[in-house]
Design a protein around this motif. Structure first.
Motif, PDB file in Angstrom:
ATOM      1  N   VAL A 189       0.953  -1.109   0.150  1.00 56.21           N
ATOM      2  CA  VAL A 189       0.026  -0.111  -0.018  1.00 56.21           C
ATOM      3  C   VAL A 189       0.975   1.116   0.056  1.00 56.21           C
ATOM      4  CG1 VAL A 189      -1.830   1.254   1.343  1.00 56.21           C
ATOM      5  CG2 VAL A 189      -1.789  -1.129   1.241  1.00 56.21           C
ATOM      6  N   VAL A 190       0.385   2.191  -0.785  1.00 52.13           N
ATOM      7  CA  VAL A 190       1.095   3.439  -0.643  1.00 52.13           C
ATOM      8  C   VAL A 190       0.305   4.283  -0.005  1.00 52.13           C
ATOM      9  CG1 VAL A 190       1.983   5.545  -2.036  1.00 52.13           C
ATOM     10  CG2 VAL A 190       2.387   3.200  -2.917  1.00 52.13           C
ATOM     11  N   LEU A 191       1.192   5.068   1.160  1.00 53.95           N
ATOM     12  CA  LEU A 191       0.341   6.088   2.104  1.00 53.95           C
ATOM     13  C   LEU A 191       1.090   7.513   1.596  1.00 53.95           C
ATOM     14  CD1 LEU A 191       0.474   4.096   5.369  1.00 53.95           C
ATOM     15  CD2 LEU A 191      -1.256   4.168   3.670  1.00 53.95           C
ATOM     16  N   VAL A 192       0.089   7.986   1.267  1.00 48.35           N
ATOM     17  CA  VAL A 192       0.561   9.783   0.792  1.00 48.35           C
ATOM     18  C   VAL A 192       0.099  10.525   2.351  1.00 48.35           C
ATOM     19  CG1 VAL A 192       0.374  11.524  -0.412  1.00 48.35           C
ATOM     20  CG2 VAL A 192      -0.301   9.212  -1.425  1.00 48.35           C
ATOM     21  N   VAL A 193       1.138  11.032   2.825  1.00 51.69           N
ATOM     22  CA  VAL A 193       1.301  11.901   3.882  1.00 51.69           C
ATOM     23  C   VAL A 193       1.915  13.423   3.814  1.00 51.69           C
ATOM     24  CG1 VAL A 193       1.974  12.124   6.436  1.00 51.69           C
ATOM     25  CG2 VAL A 193       1.452   9.796   5.215  1.00 51.69           C
ATOM     26  N   PRO A 194       1.166  14.283   3.425  1.00 59.26           N
ATOM     27  CA  PRO A 194       1.622  15.606   3.326  1.00 59.26           C
ATOM     28  C   PRO A 194       2.030  16.035   4.705  1.00 59.26           C
ATOM     29  CG  PRO A 194      -0.766  15.537   2.642  1.00 59.26           C
ATOM     30  CD  PRO A 194      -0.272  14.282   3.381  1.00 59.26           C
ATOM     31  N   ILE A 195       3.097  16.786   4.728  1.00 57.16           N
ATOM     32  CA  ILE A 195       3.786  17.400   5.812  1.00 57.16           C
ATOM     33  C   ILE A 195       3.430  19.134   5.784  1.00 57.16           C
ATOM     34  CG2 ILE A 195       5.798  17.908   7.205  1.00 57.16           C
ATOM     35  CD1 ILE A 195       4.981  14.871   6.919  1.00 57.16           C
ATOM     36  N   ASP A 196       2.536  19.471   6.781  1.00 63.22           N
ATOM     37  CA  ASP A 196       1.998  20.665   6.769  1.00 63.22           C
ATOM     38  C   ASP A 196       1.753  21.137   8.211  1.00 63.22           C
ATOM     39  OD1 ASP A 196      -0.155  19.479   7.783  1.00 63.22           O
ATOM     40  OD2 ASP A 196      -1.320  19.587   5.813  1.00 63.22           O
ATOM     41  N   LYS A 197       1.159  22.344   8.240  1.00 67.36           N
ATOM     42  CA  LYS A 197       1.073  22.903   9.955  1.00 67.36           C
ATOM     43  C   LYS A 197       0.353  21.954  10.708  1.00 67.36           C
ATOM     44  CE  LYS A 197       1.122  27.896   8.218  1.00 67.36           C
ATOM     45  NZ  LYS A 197       0.503  29.138   8.074  1.00 67.36           N
ATOM     46  N   GLU A 198      -0.620  21.063  10.186  1.00 67.74           N
ATOM     47  CA  GLU A 198      -1.377  20.273  11.059  1.00 67.74           C
ATOM     48  C   GLU A 198      -0.639  19.061  11.431  1.00 67.74           C
ATOM     49  OE1 GLU A 198      -5.588  19.631   9.645  1.00 67.74           O
ATOM     50  OE2 GLU A 198      -5.728  21.744   9.174  1.00 67.74           O
ATOM     51  N   ALA A 199       0.641  18.818  10.781  1.00 66.31           N
ATOM     52  CA  ALA A 199       1.394  17.645  11.257  1.00 66.31           C
ATOM     53  C   ALA A 199       2.318  17.962  12.487  1.00 66.31           C
ATOM     54  CB  ALA A 199       2.009  17.211  10.201  1.00 66.31           C
ATOM     55  N   PRO A 200       2.136  17.290  13.790  1.00 69.88           N
ATOM     56  CA  PRO A 200       2.778  17.765  14.512  1.00 69.88           C
ATOM     57  C   PRO A 200       4.547  17.650  14.344  1.00 69.88           C
ATOM     58  CG  PRO A 200       1.366  15.888  15.378  1.00 69.88           C
ATOM     59  CD  PRO A 200       1.178  16.102  13.788  1.00 69.88           C
ATOM     60  N   ARG A 201       5.431  18.352  14.677  1.00 70.71           N
ATOM     61  CA  ARG A 201       6.711  18.576  14.275  1.00 70.71           C
ATOM     62  C   ARG A 201       7.342  17.240  14.807  1.00 70.71           C
ATOM     63  NH1 ARG A 201      10.122  22.529  12.942  1.00 70.71           N
ATOM     64  NH2 ARG A 201      12.246  22.385  13.562  1.00 70.71           N
ATOM     65  N   GLY A 202       8.045  16.694  13.926  1.00 72.26           N
ATOM     66  CA  GLY A 202       8.616  15.567  14.081  1.00 72.26           C
ATOM     67  C   GLY A 202       8.006  14.047  14.133  1.00 72.26           C
ATOM     68  N   ARG A 203       6.791  14.389  13.985  1.00 71.88           N
ATOM     69  CA  ARG A 203       5.796  13.241  13.898  1.00 71.88           C
ATOM     70  C   ARG A 203       4.810  13.068  13.174  1.00 71.88           C
ATOM     71  NH1 ARG A 203       2.739  13.812  19.148  1.00 71.88           N
ATOM     72  NH2 ARG A 203       3.316  16.281  19.011  1.00 71.88           N
ATOM     73  N   LEU A 204       3.891  12.105  12.857  1.00 67.62           N
ATOM     74  CA  LEU A 204       2.627  11.762  11.841  1.00 67.62           C
ATOM     75  C   LEU A 204       1.514  12.228  12.808  1.00 67.62           C
ATOM     76  CD1 LEU A 204       3.707   8.984   9.945  1.00 67.62           C
ATOM     77  CD2 LEU A 204       3.996  11.410   9.379  1.00 67.62           C
ATOM     78  N   ILE A 205       0.333  12.501  12.064  1.00 68.31           N
ATOM     79  CA  ILE A 205      -0.788  12.734  12.957  1.00 68.31           C
ATOM     80  C   ILE A 205      -1.406  11.464  13.129  1.00 68.31           C
ATOM     81  CG2 ILE A 205      -1.252  15.004  11.766  1.00 68.31           C
ATOM     82  CD1 ILE A 205      -3.480  13.635  10.068  1.00 68.31           C
ATOM     83  N   LEU A 206      -2.453  11.200  14.066  1.00 70.26           N
ATOM     84  CA  LEU A 206      -2.584  10.100  14.825  1.00 70.26           C
ATOM     85  C   LEU A 206      -3.359   9.123  13.718  1.00 70.26           C
ATOM     86  CD1 LEU A 206      -2.723   8.591  17.335  1.00 70.26           C
ATOM     87  CD2 LEU A 206      -5.098   9.373  17.875  1.00 70.26           C
ATOM     88  N   PRO A 207      -4.292   9.447  12.907  1.00 68.29           N
ATOM     89  CA  PRO A 207      -4.899   8.672  12.016  1.00 68.29           C
ATOM     90  C   PRO A 207      -3.657   7.800  10.876  1.00 68.29           C
ATOM     91  CG  PRO A 207      -6.335  10.234  11.902  1.00 68.29           C
ATOM     92  CD  PRO A 207      -4.959  10.730  12.907  1.00 68.29           C
ATOM     93  N   GLN A 208      -2.824   8.493  10.624  1.00 67.67           N
ATOM     94  CA  GLN A 208      -1.758   8.035   9.694  1.00 67.67           C
ATOM     95  C   GLN A 208      -0.921   6.862  10.575  1.00 67.67           C
ATOM     96  OE1 GLN A 208       0.379  11.572   8.965  1.00 67.67           O
ATOM     97  NE2 GLN A 208      -1.079  12.304   7.584  1.00 67.67           N
ATOM     98  N   VAL A 209      -0.545   7.361  11.732  1.00 68.64           N
ATOM     99  CA  VAL A 209       0.148   6.222  12.626  1.00 68.64           C
ATOM    100  C   VAL A 209      -0.766   5.120  12.848  1.00 68.64           C
ATOM    101  CG1 VAL A 209       1.167   5.930  14.882  1.00 68.64           C
ATOM    102  CG2 VAL A 209       1.511   8.151  13.864  1.00 68.64           C
ATOM    103  N   GLN A 210      -2.065   5.193  13.087  1.00 68.37           N
ATOM    104  CA  GLN A 210      -2.919   4.050  13.421  1.00 68.37           C
ATOM    105  C   GLN A 210      -3.060   3.025  12.093  1.00 68.37           C
ATOM    106  OE1 GLN A 210      -6.217   6.229  14.841  1.00 68.37           O
ATOM    107  NE2 GLN A 210      -5.573   6.065  17.059  1.00 68.37           N
ATOM    108  N   THR A 211      -3.141   3.813  11.087  1.00 73.71           N
ATOM    109  CA  THR A 211      -3.238   2.918   9.670  1.00 73.71           C
ATOM    110  C   THR A 211      -2.041   2.296   9.530  1.00 73.71           C
ATOM    111  OG1 THR A 211      -4.707   4.772   8.939  1.00 73.71           O
ATOM    112  CG2 THR A 211      -3.734   3.292   7.306  1.00 73.71           C
ATOM    113  N   ILE A 212      -0.711   2.902   9.678  1.00 71.97           N
ATOM    114  CA  ILE A 212       0.219   2.118   9.376  1.00 71.97           C
ATOM    115  C   ILE A 212       0.525   0.942  10.268  1.00 71.97           C
ATOM    116  CG2 ILE A 212       2.747   2.174   9.751  1.00 71.97           C
ATOM    117  CD1 ILE A 212       2.707   5.100   8.998  1.00 71.97           C
ATOM    118  N   ARG A 213       0.115   1.124  11.552  1.00 72.41           N
ATOM    119  CA  ARG A 213       0.134  -0.241  12.580  1.00 72.41           C
ATOM    120  C   ARG A 213      -1.049  -1.177  12.133  1.00 72.41           C
ATOM    121  NH1 ARG A 213       1.406  -1.876  17.583  1.00 72.41           N
ATOM    122  NH2 ARG A 213       0.684  -4.112  17.538  1.00 72.41           N
TER     123      ARG A 213
END
Length: 412
Positions: A189-213
């Motif tokens: 699967v390809v997961l497309v994750v923009p890095i913008d103001k809503e992404a915590p610095r140095g981390r991914l947002i929660l739904p992205q982390v949960q989907t990867i897991r």
């Protein structure tokens, strides 16, 4: 993640009259002095929440509430907060001592009517002169689990623990599936994750982390890239991926880069299925084209995140809806656990992805919208509809796609 987010924890609410021993029970269950305990009625004023591991169920949240019979103006407000909590619990514990009255019966009927399992606890059995289990039980529905116990001494607590385990809905015993059922084991699967103001610095947002897991749990392979690198990511693969998942705000750019032959959807749409009901949200998306001048739209955020200048719920989505419809729409905003009782004032409810709240809470809101006859759609589905990409985004979910077209009166 070092801890399970509240949205994926079993929410257990403890209800009853003042001085029934609710706080003592919560303290006993958590093994901590979470709630203040006193012989003075009305000690607990606002809901008290405690997240913990409760074997073998795993992560849960205990919620202690104010007494249903609280008095005075403030007391009525506290009791009202307890009734609000009742809308978002997965298991209800109703505690009483001697009397089982209209308050308890009404509360149990409401829970059972919404499919919430109920455990009735006759507390303070250590103070009973005849001992536990000797006094006649009040009439309660057969589906209500009965437990005699003393929260103060621990007498009967093991029976209470087993009752909670038996009452837990099956979807909390099993790990919630976000996406791995859409991809074969070993698939990519390809997961497309923009890095913008809503992404915590140095981390991914929660739904992205949960989907990867979730992919890792399904023994799938995940290739993560930014929206500007989708083409190169696809070219790097020897064969086409089974699915591409993108942040909703990058739908348009990603859709151009991903061939029609490759299924494409969004994180927010995946969570619409995991945390709510995909068909209901799809029918809500069809209502966007029926909005008219001066229609009011409610934007419901289930968390209280820090808001940026280009906040998706408060800025981007209202702008998209106004552009899509060409209408002068009016928007109201709520966040956290707030949700208005009078929904009939609204032509549409826009709900966030609910990554920080439980599925039971979302389903309660969907039921409230349904009872008021108000369509509801989540952020990702609304964005896809405004961009003309909803058919593409619902490709992996044919049932939801049918619900959308039947409601909108269009052909698939």
């Amino acid at each position: 993640m070092t801890s399970t987010p509240k949205g994926f924890r079993l929410h257990i609410g403890v209800f009853g009259r003042r001085n029934a021993g609710k706080s003592t029970l919560v303290n006993r269950a958590t093994g901590q002095a979470v709630s203040i305990v006193s012989d003075t009625p009305g000690t607990t004023t606002d809901p008290v929440e405690k997240a913990m591991e409760f074997p073998p169920l795993g992560p849960v949240v205990w919620i202690d509430t104010a007494g249903l019979d609280d008095e005075g103006t403030l007391g009525q407000q506290r009791a009202g907060r307890a009734r609000d909590i009742a809308l978002r619990v997965d298991v209800a514990v109703v505690v009483f001592v001697d009397d089982w009255g209209e308050d308890e019966a009404r509360l149990v009927d409401d829970f059972l009517g919404r499919g919430v399992p109920v455990i009735a606890v006759r507390n303070k059995m250590d103070a009973s002169p005849s001992g536990p289990g000797t006094c006649p039980w009040p009439e309660v529905p057969e589906s209500v689990v009965r437990v005699d116990m003393s929260a103060a001494t621990g007498q009967g607590f093991n029976e209470f623990r087993q009752a909670v385990i038996r009452a837990a809905p099956a979807d909390f015993v099993e790990s919630p599936v976000i996406v791995r059922d859409l991809v074969p084991e070993g698939g990519t699967v390809v997961l497309v994750v923009p890095i913008d103001k809503e992404a915590p610095r140095g981390r991914l947002i929660l739904p992205q982390v949960q989907t990867i897991r979730d992919f890792l749990d399904g023994f799938c392979r995940a290739l993560v890239c930014r929206e500007t690198d989708v083409g190169a990511a696809l070219d790097s693969l020897k064969s086409a991926p089974a699915l591409v998942v993108t942040d909703s705000q990058a739908f348009h750019e990603v859709a151009r880069a991903v061939p029609e032959s490759i299924p494409l959807t969004g994180f927010s749409i995946l969570f619409a299925r995991t945390k709510g009901d995909l068909a209901t949200f799809a029918r809500g998306a069809a209502a966007i084209d029926r909005l008219w001048d001066r229609d009011r739209v409610l934007v419901a955020e289930s968390c209280t995140h820090h808001r940026e200048d280009d906040d998706i719920g408060r800025v981007k989505l209202p702008a998209l809806l106004r552009k899509k419809t060409g209408r002068r729409l009016e928007f109201d905003f709520v966040s956290g656990h707030d949700f208005p009782e009078n929904l009939r004032d609204y032509a549409l409810v826009l709900h966030c992805g609910a990554c920080m709240t439980s599925r039971r809470a979302v389903l309660s809101r969907l039921a409230a919208c349904g009872a008021a006859g108000v369509p509801v759609v989540n952020y990702g589905m609304a964005i896809a509809a405004c961009l003309g990409l909803l058919d593409r985004a619902l490709g992996p979910f044919p049932g939801a796609a049918r619900a959308y077209h039947e409601t909108s009166g269009t052909s698939e």
